[in-house]
Design an enzyme around this catalytic site. Structure first.
Site, PDB file in Angstrom:
ATOM      1  N   TYR A   1       6.956  -4.076  31.920  1.00  0.00           N
ATOM      2  CA  TYR A   1       7.367  -4.402  30.550  1.00  0.00           C
ATOM      3  C   TYR A   1       8.739  -3.795  30.240  1.00  0.00           C
ATOM      4  O   TYR A   1       9.667  -4.502  29.824  1.00  0.00           O
ATOM      5  CB  TYR A   1       6.316  -3.893  29.553  1.00  0.00           C
TER       6      TYR A   1
ATOM      7  N   LYS B   1      12.547  -5.733  29.705  1.00  0.00           N
ATOM      8  CA  LYS B   1      13.382  -5.584  28.506  1.00  0.00           C
ATOM      9  C   LYS B   1      14.757  -5.009  28.879  1.00  0.00           C
ATOM     10  O   LYS B   1      15.776  -5.402  28.311  1.00  0.00           O
ATOM     11  CB  LYS B   1      12.685  -4.692  27.478  1.00  0.00           C
TER      12      LYS B   1
HETATM   13  N1  LIG Z   1       5.018  -4.359  17.902  1.00  0.00           N
HETATM   14  C1  LIG Z   1       5.686  -3.317  18.367  1.00  0.00           C
HETATM   15  O1  LIG Z   1       5.331  -2.140  18.106  1.00  0.00           O
HETATM   16  C2  LIG Z   1       6.910  -3.524  19.232  1.00  0.00           C
HETATM   17  C3  LIG Z   1       7.619  -2.394  19.704  1.00  0.00           C
HETATM   18  C4  LIG Z   1       8.737  -2.596  20.519  1.00  0.00           C
HETATM   19  C5  LIG Z   1       9.160  -3.895  20.811  1.00  0.00           C
HETATM   20  N2  LIG Z   1       8.447  -4.955  20.350  1.00  0.00           N
HETATM   21  C6  LIG Z   1       8.898  -6.313  20.708  1.00  0.00           C
HETATM   22  O2  LIG Z   1       8.982  -7.077  19.512  1.00  0.00           O
HETATM   23  C7  LIG Z   1       8.675  -8.460  19.810  1.00  0.00           C
HETATM   24  C8  LIG Z   1       7.591  -8.960  18.855  1.00  0.00           C
HETATM   25  O3  LIG Z   1       6.414  -8.189  19.034  1.00  0.00           O
HETATM   26  P1  LIG Z   1       5.080  -8.480  18.208  1.00  0.00           P
HETATM   27  O4  LIG Z   1       4.407  -7.159  18.039  1.00  0.00           O
HETATM   28  O5  LIG Z   1       5.396  -9.306  17.036  1.00  0.00           O
HETATM   29  O6  LIG Z   1       4.243  -9.337  19.287  1.00  0.00           O
HETATM   30  P2  LIG Z   1       3.134 -10.465  19.038  1.00  0.00           P
HETATM   31  O7  LIG Z   1       2.373 -10.541  20.324  1.00  0.00           O
HETATM   32  O8  LIG Z   1       2.401 -10.240  17.767  1.00  0.00           O
HETATM   33  O9  LIG Z   1       3.992 -11.791  18.883  1.00  0.00           O
HETATM   34  C9  LIG Z   1       4.620 -12.420  19.962  1.00  0.00           C
HETATM   35  C10 LIG Z   1       4.653 -13.914  19.672  1.00  0.00           C
HETATM   36  O10 LIG Z   1       5.372 -14.545  20.741  1.00  0.00           O
HETATM   37  C11 LIG Z   1       4.670 -15.728  21.111  1.00  0.00           C
HETATM   38  N3  LIG Z   1       4.956 -15.996  22.525  1.00  0.00           N
HETATM   39  C12 LIG Z   1       4.806 -15.150  23.564  1.00  0.00           C
HETATM   40  N4  LIG Z   1       5.150 -15.740  24.713  1.00  0.00           N
HETATM   41  C13 LIG Z   1       5.535 -16.997  24.392  1.00  0.00           C
HETATM   42  C14 LIG Z   1       6.009 -18.105  25.149  1.00  0.00           C
HETATM   43  N5  LIG Z   1       6.141 -18.039  26.482  1.00  0.00           N
HETATM   44  N6  LIG Z   1       6.313 -19.233  24.491  1.00  0.00           N
HETATM   45  C15 LIG Z   1       6.181 -19.323  23.144  1.00  0.00           C
HETATM   46  N7  LIG Z   1       5.739 -18.319  22.385  1.00  0.00           N
HETATM   47  C16 LIG Z   1       5.418 -17.170  22.996  1.00  0.00           C
HETATM   48  C17 LIG Z   1       3.204 -15.407  20.874  1.00  0.00           C
HETATM   49  O11 LIG Z   1       2.442 -16.593  20.683  1.00  0.00           O
HETATM   50  C18 LIG Z   1       3.253 -14.527  19.626  1.00  0.00           C
HETATM   51  O12 LIG Z   1       3.099 -15.286  18.437  1.00  0.00           O
HETATM   52  C19 LIG Z   1       8.271  -8.484  21.280  1.00  0.00           C
HETATM   53  O13 LIG Z   1       9.388  -8.922  22.042  1.00  0.00           O
HETATM   54  C20 LIG Z   1       7.935  -7.058  21.608  1.00  0.00           C
HETATM   55  O14 LIG Z   1       8.144  -6.769  22.980  1.00  0.00           O
HETATM   56  C21 LIG Z   1       7.334  -4.806  19.561  1.00  0.00           C
END
Ligand SMILES: NC(=O)c1ccc[n+]([C@@H]2O[C@H](COP(=O)([O-])OP(=O)(O)OC[C@H]3O[C@@H](n4cnc5c(N)ncnc54)[C@H](O)[C@@H]3O)[C@@H](O)[C@H]2O)c1
Length: 318
Positions: free
Chosen positions: A154, A158
């Site tokens: 992961y 990134k």
């Molecule tokens: N939530 C956290 O604490 C956190 C921390 C650091 C980084 N991030 C990053 O922030 C971003 C959003 O995170 P989140 O918590 O909202 O995640 P989440 O899993 O709630 O949302 C991700 C969305 O992306 C969509 N998705 C994933 N792969 C896909 C694909 N191949 N095609 C189309 N849609 C796709 C999923 O359906 C989902 O709706 C991510 O990139 C994650 O790595 C999140």
């Protein structure tokens, strides 16, 4: 699939349009809502439909998998204002189980979207990144200048994305920006298996929680509203570079549990279980760059922020 989607014809409205990948997810929904409230047209490209409460005349959904070229093609109109790229495999554990799938979803899709943006004159690209790109630095403070030494697929994907963004900024003058989020919490995280939702579920069920080791691990928890503020600031400034978006204050797991007790009024008894191998002792971040260069100013106090999650869980929201 995209053919069933009515996409607005290419017109001047596209100049304002923001494409939000992963716009149906936890962070995405809040980002999309913020743009809609500003009157900005938004295209969400996501496997899942955005929730009903986001329905809006300015919102278009392109359903499908971003690994599919036709989906990307339908999602990114010529001359759109920019892309906010949130879609990813977000689970560290899943990335360890499925590194190749994680690479395809996280790195290949980012490269393809950057290239599409370049070809279609889309000048802004904001990536959701993570502090996991720097790996374990013990109790040291994480800044944007540390070397990239991710310890999981992961984090590695990134880090690779950040490098791709840097290359596209350097070669083509695109405003590309990686925002490294700490642990985000807020309404809409019921589908997550991270620590705060687990605490909320335990509070709802009047049960206790398991804590790995002594609970002295430190983490930075940032509220979703502050994350949205950071995304909008980077977008508005057309910022190019990397910035850490966190609360700037790290607390121990035991302190977090105390804050959840205060927010929920539940006892949440703790059972200590053996520490997991490889767990980071601390995530302590410096948010000075985001404050200075983006005007980012997180202002949600932890217990207040946790109350917003608790209210959401009590309503039985996903
Ligand atoms: N939530 C956290 O604490 C956190 C921390 C650091 C980084 N991030 C990053 O922030 C971003 C959003 O995170 P989140 O918590 O909202 O995640 P989440 O899993 O709630 O949302 C991700 C969305 O992306 C969509 N998705 C994933 N792969 C896909 C694909 N191949 N095609 C189309 N849609 C796709 C999923 O359906 C989902 O709706 C991510 O990139 C994650 O790595 C999140």
């Amino acid at each position: 699939m995209p053919s069933s989607v009515t996409h607005p014809a290419a017109d001047t409205a596209q100049a304002d349009r923001v494409v939000v990948t992963g716009g149906s997810g936890f962070v995405g929904r809040a980002v999309v809502r913020a743009f809609l409230e500003r009157g900005t047209p938004v295209t969400v490209v996501d496997l899942h439909e955005p929730p009903a409460e986001l329905r809006h005349e300015l919102l278009t959904h392109v359903p499908g998998d971003l690994r599919n070229a036709a989906v990307r093609d339908a999602a990114v109109p010529e001359g759109a204002a920019g892309i906010i790229h949130l879609a990813a495999i977000t689970s560290v554990l899943r990335s360890v189980d499925r590194p190749v799938e994680t690479y395809a979803n996280n790195v290949e899709v980012t490269q393809e979207l950057l290239e599409l943006a370049r070809q279609r004159g889309v000048g802004r690209f904001v990536l959701a990144s993570t502090n996991a790109v720097v790996g374990d630095i013990g109790h040291g403070t994480i800044t944007e200048t540390l070397p990239l030494r991710p310890l999981t697929p992961y984090g590695a994907t990134k880090a690779a994305c950040e490098m791709l963004l840097s290359g596209y900024a350097g070669a083509y003058g695109m405003a590309t920006c990686a925002l490294r989020f700490t642990n985000i919490y807020g309404p809409g995280m019921g589908h997550k298996d991270s620590f705060i939702p687990r605490l909320m579920r335990a509070a709802l069920a009047n049960t206790g929680v398991e804590v790995y080791g002594d609970g002295a691990q430190r983490r930075d928890f940032v509220h979703l509203n502050d994350v949205v503020q950071g995304v909008l600031a980077a977008w508005d400034k057309q910022y190019t570079g990397t910035a850490i978006i966190g609360s700037g204050r790290s607390i121990t797991v035991l302190e977090l549990i105390d804050a959840v007790r205060a927010a929920t009024d539940e006892a949440l008894p703790v059972t200590h279980v053996p520490a997991k191998n490889g767990e980071m002792p601390a995530v302590i971040v410096d948010i000075t760059r985001a404050q200075r260069e983006l005007g980012y100013a997180p202002d949600v106090e932890l217990t207040d922020g946790l109350r917003t999650v608790w209210a959401d869980f009590r309503r039985g929201m996903p």
